[in-house]
Design an enzyme around this catalytic site. Structure first.
Site, mmCIF file in Angstrom:
data_model
loop_
_atom_site.group_PDB
_atom_site.id
_atom_site.type_symbol
_atom_site.label_atom_id
_atom_site.label_comp_id
_atom_site.label_asym_id
_atom_site.label_seq_id
_atom_site.Cartn_x
_atom_site.Cartn_y
_atom_site.Cartn_z
ATOM 1 N N ASN A 16 0.860 -1.185 0.000
ATOM 2 C CA ASN A 16 0.000 0.000 0.000
ATOM 3 C C ASN A 16 0.900 1.239 0.000
ATOM 4 O O ASN A 16 1.412 1.644 1.038
ATOM 5 C CB ASN A 16 -0.885 -0.043 1.249
ATOM 6 N N ARG A 94 -2.677 -1.950 -3.371
ATOM 7 C CA ARG A 94 -3.841 -1.078 -3.199
ATOM 8 C C ARG A 94 -3.718 0.075 -4.184
ATOM 9 O O ARG A 94 -2.670 0.725 -4.253
ATOM 10 C CB ARG A 94 -3.870 -0.529 -1.782
ATOM 11 N N HIS A 183 -12.818 3.584 0.258
ATOM 12 C CA HIS A 183 -12.828 2.542 1.297
ATOM 13 C C HIS A 183 -13.567 1.293 0.814
ATOM 14 O O HIS A 183 -14.085 0.520 1.619
ATOM 15 C CB HIS A 183 -13.533 3.010 2.593
ATOM 16 N N ARG A 244 -10.328 15.998 7.812
ATOM 17 C CA ARG A 244 -11.143 16.394 6.653
ATOM 18 C C ARG A 244 -12.535 16.825 7.114
ATOM 19 O O ARG A 244 -13.108 16.215 8.009
ATOM 20 C CB ARG A 244 -11.270 15.219 5.673
ATOM 21 N N GLU A 388 -8.504 -4.768 5.433
ATOM 22 C CA GLU A 388 -8.329 -4.453 4.013
ATOM 23 C C GLU A 388 -7.171 -5.231 3.403
ATOM 24 O O GLU A 388 -7.258 -5.680 2.260
ATOM 25 C CB GLU A 388 -8.072 -2.949 3.847
#
Ligand code: AMP
Length: 411
Positions: A16, A94, A183, A244, A388
């Site tokens: 990733n 990823r 996601h 965010r 994940e």
């Protein structure tokens, strides 16, 4: 040794790559717990380093300013030292943005690399970093099948009503401006686990999944497919996150720009890096820190948590309207799995959906456990830990198996 993905010694490497970091995990095809995990940080800066976590022991190697390729070379060297490199049969990457092109994971070929490249304008910080990792691994392990797993792919089943913005259509046609969602690997994994845990009918069920970590998004899943989600063209829309903002009236941004002189880049940076829990609390983006501060009377921390849970409950309610039945609201991610306070405050607002908190079960639910946190069972509120990296490994195994069984070559 002739090693196929089907042998028990086969190893799968999951990569990733972020803009200045690289996370990795090494799995045996037969086991869900990774053999080795690690993180390279501050890539490209003089203090860059890579750390390896193996059997509960941590070691750190300085990279002396190396970037992604240097970090991957250090990783391959470590695998060589451990005697595992020769057993690596496939690599999963990823990739953040797959645009409208990728509806599922893909075996990497030169054409696929071009397609990922074409999605770079949609994720200018993430996709180029993902491609750096892919190219470096293709160079380091040219004969091993490599697979791209996209954050956006799971949401490609969203209907047009859920993915269009009410903007002039030409922006969608000409620039691909629409809602994509993110996601997806986590939502897909958790949806499958929740379906099994609740013994749901695969052809008739509905879930709202709240992935709450540093980034937060919620998704409505109908019979295993995403039908709506809170993130949009970029991972900024929707829920309140660590730094965010989530949803904001664009008029408010124009007003801020007019009164402060912030330009577009300044607004973008403020919304992505200075907002969310951090901006609201003026203290931290970390939920644990805020919970501790709120308990000691810090008003900003308490209000940040209040806005976070209000927005979350509001989106959960909205997403439920994209389903034909609601079996469960599922909490996952660092906050969703561990914060009994966030779950309690959110579930307290979900009474209208028929969900009521089980305070004892909720207080005990943390540290990677799955289970019910509501007294109600239809619909229920449950916690399912996400994974994940394992989902990427599973896709990689599935696609690499196609190669070994068909003899197909990728590059
Ligand atoms: P992730 O991005 O999934 O690793 O999640 C990171 C977020 O999870 C951070 O805001 C952490 O503060 C939060 N988190 C992790 N453990 C806990 C905990 N025990 N209680 C509250 N928040 C937690």
């Amino acid at each position: 040794m002739d090693l196929s993905i089907a042998t028990p010694h086969a190893l799968i490497l999951v990569i990733n790559c972020g803009s200045s970091s690289l996370k990795f995990a090494l799995y045996s095809a037969a086991r869900r717990e990774p053999l080795l995990v690690g993180l390279a940080e501050r890539l490209g800066a003089p203090e860059s380093s890579i750390r390896f976590d193996l059997d509960g022991a941590r070691s750190l190697v300085k990279l002396e300013g190396a970037a992604h390729a240097g970090a991957l070379a250090a990783l391959l060297e470590q695998l060589q030292k451990l005697g595992w490199l020769k057993n690596v049969c496939a690599v999963g990457h990823r990739v953040v943005h797959g645009g409208e092109h990728f509806t599922a994971s893909a075996l990497i070929t030169p054409a696929i690399i071009n397609d990922i490249e074409a999605c770079c304008p949609l994720a200018p910080l993430h996709n180029p970093a993902n491609l750096l990792g892919i190219r470096a691994m293709l160079e380091g392990m040219p004969n091993i099948p490599q697979v791209a797993v996209f954050d956006t792919a799971f949401h490609q089943t969203m209907p047009v009503a859920a993915y269009l913005y009410a903007l002039p259509r030409r922006y969608q046609r000409e620039l691909g401006v629409r809602r994509y969602g993110f996601h997806g690997t986590s939502h897909r994994y958790v949806a499958g686990e929740a379906e099994r845990f609740l013994e749901l009918d695969p052809a008739d069920h509905g879930l709202v999944i709240a992935h709450l970590g540093n980034g937060c998004s919620a998704t409505a899943v109908k019979n295993g497919a995403s039908v709506d989600t809170t993130m949009g063209l970029t991972p900024l829309e929707g829920l309140v996150m660590g730094t965010r903002s989530g949803d904001v009236d664009f008029g408010a941004l124009c007003y801020i720009a007019q009164h402060t002189g912030l330009d577009l880049a300044g607004l973008d940076s403020m919304l992505n890096k200075e907002s969310g829990l951090l901006g609201l609390s003026e203290l931290s983006n970390d939920c644990r820190t805020l919970e501790a501060a709120a308990a000691e009377g810090h008003q900003g921390a308490a209000e940040a948590i209040a806005v976070f849970t209000h927005r979350l409950a509001r989106h959960i309610g909205g997403l439920a309207m994209s389903l034909s039945r609601l079996d469960a609201v599922v909490f996952t991610g660092g906050i969703g799995e561990n914060s009994s306070l966030i779950r309690k405050l959110t579930i307290a607002r979900l009474g209208v959906l028929g969900i009521d908190l089980d305070p004892v079960a909720n207080d005990q639910m943390k540290g990677g456990k799955s289970g019910f946190v509501s007294r109600s069972r239809q619909p229920a509120a449950i916690v399912i830990p996400t994974d994940e990296e394992w989902m990427i490994a599973c896709d990689t195994i599935a696609l690499a198996e196609i190669i070994t069984t068909t003899g197909l070559s990728t590059l």
